[in-house]
Design a protein around this motif. Sequence first.
Motif, PDB file in Angstrom:
ATOM      1  N   VAL A  10      21.808 -10.213 -20.103  1.00  0.00           N
ATOM      2  CA  VAL A  10      20.416 -10.427 -19.711  1.00  0.00           C
ATOM      3  C   VAL A  10      20.325 -10.694 -18.201  1.00  0.00           C
ATOM      4  CG1 VAL A  10      18.393 -11.906 -20.024  1.00  0.00           C
ATOM      5  CG2 VAL A  10      19.754 -11.228 -21.998  1.00  0.00           C
ATOM      6  N   GLY A  43      16.480 -19.339 -15.428  1.00  0.00           N
ATOM      7  CA  GLY A  43      16.748 -17.990 -15.907  1.00  0.00           C
ATOM      8  C   GLY A  43      18.108 -17.861 -16.572  1.00  0.00           C
ATOM      9  N   ARG A  90      20.920  -7.434 -16.376  1.00  0.00           N
ATOM     10  CA  ARG A  90      19.758  -6.561 -16.519  1.00  0.00           C
ATOM     11  C   ARG A  90      18.623  -7.055 -15.629  1.00  0.00           C
ATOM     12  NH1 ARG A  90      18.997  -6.227 -22.177  1.00  0.00           N
ATOM     13  NH2 ARG A  90      20.672  -4.712 -22.105  1.00  0.00           N
ATOM     14  N   GLU A  91      18.443  -8.364 -15.573  1.00  0.00           N
ATOM     15  CA  GLU A  91      17.398  -8.944 -14.728  1.00  0.00           C
ATOM     16  C   GLU A  91      17.679  -8.662 -13.251  1.00  0.00           C
ATOM     17  OE1 GLU A  91      16.809 -13.405 -13.799  1.00  0.00           O
ATOM     18  OE2 GLU A  91      15.562 -12.991 -15.559  1.00  0.00           O
ATOM     19  N   ARG A  92      18.946  -8.765 -12.865  1.00  0.00           N
ATOM     20  CA  ARG A  92      19.311  -8.537 -11.465  1.00  0.00           C
ATOM     21  C   ARG A  92      19.202  -7.068 -11.081  1.00  0.00           C
ATOM     22  NH1 ARG A  92      25.307  -8.813  -9.446  1.00  0.00           N
ATOM     23  NH2 ARG A  92      25.124  -6.670 -10.095  1.00  0.00           N
TER      24      ARG A  92
END
Length: 169
Positions: A93, A15, A96-98
């Motif tokens: 990114v 990721g 934002r993913e977390r």
Amino acid sequence: MPSSRFDRTSWPSAGPHRELLELLDAVHVRNGSRSARVVGRAMHVSAHRVHEIGRGAALPADEEQVRVLLAALAGGGATEQGTTDRAVELFVVARRERDGAGPWPVHPVPAVWGRCGTPAAGTGDGAPVRGRRPWSGVVEAVRERTRRLRGPCRSGPADRRRDGGPSGS
């Protein structure tokens, strides 16, 4: 001098966060693998904070901290603009993913503070910090409770004397 590489045991398996850590590690190794203490001094943060970021337990606080971290890992030397841009992109990114949200607004910080922790007139929007403020509701609740317990704000010794408190002299 022994190498002080980042501890990879708690890195994510894949990721954007993993890619960011690999990029930071590459800059770190390419520029002499400075210790977390030296990098922390250059960033004006604790060595523990640098260690937490390097081992993947934490993300940098914001995009500016990513830039400062890269500069510190490079030993104060300039990093390639493409490397910096890629690191910031990966950070956004990963964040934002977390968090499942973003981008994060940057609030202006007032230069002058008035009474009771509020900004002086005409010095900004009242935001005391930069970046996300998830604790703002808690801060307001504490301020309100403090106002109820203490009464109105007092600006100095004259107010204390008027209220019957000690003279302060």
